[in-house]
Design an enzyme around this catalytic site. Structure first.
Site, PDB file in Angstrom:
ATOM      1  N   LYS A   1      81.844 -40.715 -64.523  1.00  0.00           N
ATOM      2  CA  LYS A   1      82.606 -40.751 -65.571  1.00  0.00           C
ATOM      3  C   LYS A   1      83.726 -40.931 -65.289  1.00  0.00           C
ATOM      4  CE  LYS A   1      79.627 -40.433 -69.562  1.00  0.00           C
ATOM      5  NZ  LYS A   1      78.442 -39.889 -69.667  1.00  0.00           N
TER       6      LYS A   1
ATOM      7  N   TYR B   1      70.695 -34.330 -71.690  1.00  0.00           N
ATOM      8  CA  TYR B   1      71.420 -35.891 -71.106  1.00  0.00           C
ATOM      9  C   TYR B   1      71.267 -36.063 -69.555  1.00  0.00           C
ATOM     10  CZ  TYR B   1      72.451 -40.752 -70.962  1.00  0.00           C
ATOM     11  OH  TYR B   1      72.516 -42.142 -70.609  1.00  0.00           O
TER      12      TYR B   1
END
Ligand code: PLP
Length: 435
Positions: A277, A147
């Site tokens: 993130k 991903y």
């Protein structure tokens, strides 16, 4: 008084949520505030956060040092264009990133989100080969279960089956895919997985700019852990076949797996690394792409002699200040001990569920715990029971996973693992009974 019913009704009918229909199948839950590892809902319910807002809030929410840095920056200069200007927050952040990441990653590109950091990584790799007058090296080699983001260039390197390839098959560029590395952080593999990569590189290296991989942990594409030796051998193959290695550390970066960067498990240096993130500890969006001097020199000496990217909010000072404070908080904290504490607790509480009916696998690495179910439709039930037990998890198909704040207080960690265990057992048992 906030009129929550009216607000939620508007939300249902006007605001998209991630991967949702409109109106959403399950309405979004109103959140009033956050503090540490606690999320307070609109109705006053307090939940222990098992998700860290998708890997982001590694020190919990509203960290006082990060908040203070952001307050100071907001009062001085929340934003300034990066074209032609620079500022201390960008410089101080880049210094830290260069120092902390594997040796040789020395050039920093600051962007707004993880997907864009990967877009920039891909663009760097392609411009590298254009500059070396090998423009045919413009394909990527990625992995099943990978991903890398939701934008078009990154979708094209996500898992071809559980990604969105069939939906956008007409427009996505075609890349090469190798089988996912065999599952297991400490298995003794037969290396058939790395042999498959070798074969693809042997056949297609003239067309391949770079290999893209999430080091050690494949995240949203399957929550799979694999052995460091695979990564080590992959690095050697990239050197042997003259392709670049792009490490997507957007989820694994900054300690989550027990090393500051997951590449350290294999003691390798990628040519390009993407971070995001938890870069600001979940306080504001920011991501970065790092590259070697070989890459920056090659691009700068080739045609057109510039890296062709420059978003409006590049190097946003407010986000950079948050990231600096976040990194300093991390390095000043006993983060390795905290990760070990969470890993031990997950090993004790989550791993034993593996023998239960309905549970396909359980696995733990660093501060990441995964329960893989046999069926993929129990997520909403598990989430609902979790809320009754005072915890927040967000299952994804068959995968129930948790990655809490490193500094989560022990009592809250106990509540998280108890609540999660009970929620999974309850949902699985009622599904078996109703079958
Ligand atoms: C989340 C994630 C991305 C995408 O980041 P966004 O900020 O959501 O665009 C890319 N790669 C990996 C490994 C991720 O976990």
């Amino acid at each position: 008084m906030t009129d929550w019913p009216t607000l939620l009704d508007f939300d249902q009918n006007h605001i998209w949520h991630p991967y949702a229909k409109m109106p959403a199948g399950i309405p979004a839950i109103g959140v009033a505030k956050t503090q540490g590892a606690i999320i307070t809902l609109a109705d006053g319910t307090e939940l222990v956060d098992g998700m860290s807002s998708w890997w982001a809030a590694m020190h919990g929410y509203n960290h006082p040092k990060i908040q203070q840095a952001m307050h100071e920056q907001i009062d001085t200069m929340p934003h300034i264009m990066f074209g032609g200007f620079t500022h201390e927050p960008a410089i101080e952040l880049a210094k830290r990133l260069v120092k902390l990441t594997p040796d040789g990653l020395e050039k920093v590109f600051l962007v707004d989100s993880g997907s864009v950091a990967m877009e920039v990584a891909i663009k760097m790799a392609m411009q590298y080969w254009i500059s070396r007058e090998q423009p045919n090296k413009n394909k990527l080699l990625s992995f099943e279960h990978g991903y890398h983001g939701d934008t078009f260039a990154t979708m094209a390197i996500c898992d071809p089956v559980n990604g969105m390839h069939s939906l956008f098959s007409q427009v996505l560029p075609q890349h090469f895919f190798a089988p996912a590395p065999q599952m297991g952080f400490d298995i003794n593999s037969d290396d058939s997985d790395i042999a498959a990569v070798r074969q693809l590189l042997e056949q297609h290296h003239d067309d391949i700019a770079a290999v893209t991989i999430e080091p050690i942990v494949q995240g949203a594409g399957g929550m799979r852990f694999y052995r460091p030796d695979f990564l080590r051998q992959l690095r050697s193959l990239c050197d042997e076949f003259n392709v670049l290695l792009i490490a997507d550390e957007i989820a694994t970066g900054f300690g989550r797996t027990g090393k500051l960067f997951a590449c350290e498990w294999a003691d390798i240096r990628p040519d390009i690394m993407a971070l995001g993130k938890t870069l600001t500890g979940g306080h504001i969006t920011l991501a970065a792409t790092l590259a070697t001097t070989d890459i920056s020199d090659t691009i700068s000496q080739g045609q057109p002699g510039i890296l062709a990217h420059g978003p409006t909010f590049m190097g946003n000072p407010l986000a950079c200040r948050a990231a600096i404070a976040n990194i300093d908080v991390l390095l000043d904290s006993p983060w390795q001990d905290n990760i070990q504490r969470i890993e031990d607790q997950f090993n004790d509480t989550l791993l034993p569920l593996k023998t239960q009916d309905g549970i396909a696998d359980t696995r733990v690495l660093g501060a990441i715990g995964v329960i893989e179910l046999e069926r993929g439709d129990l997520g909403p039930h598990i989430q609902a029971v979790g809320i009754e037990k005072g915890i927040w998890v967000r299952p994804f198909g068959k995968l129930i996973y948790t990655m809490p704040a490193y500094n989560i207080p022990q009592a809250q960690l106990n509540q998280l693992t108890n609540g999660l265990t009970q929620a999974v057992k309850t949902a699985v048992q009622s599904a078996i009974q109703n079958a």
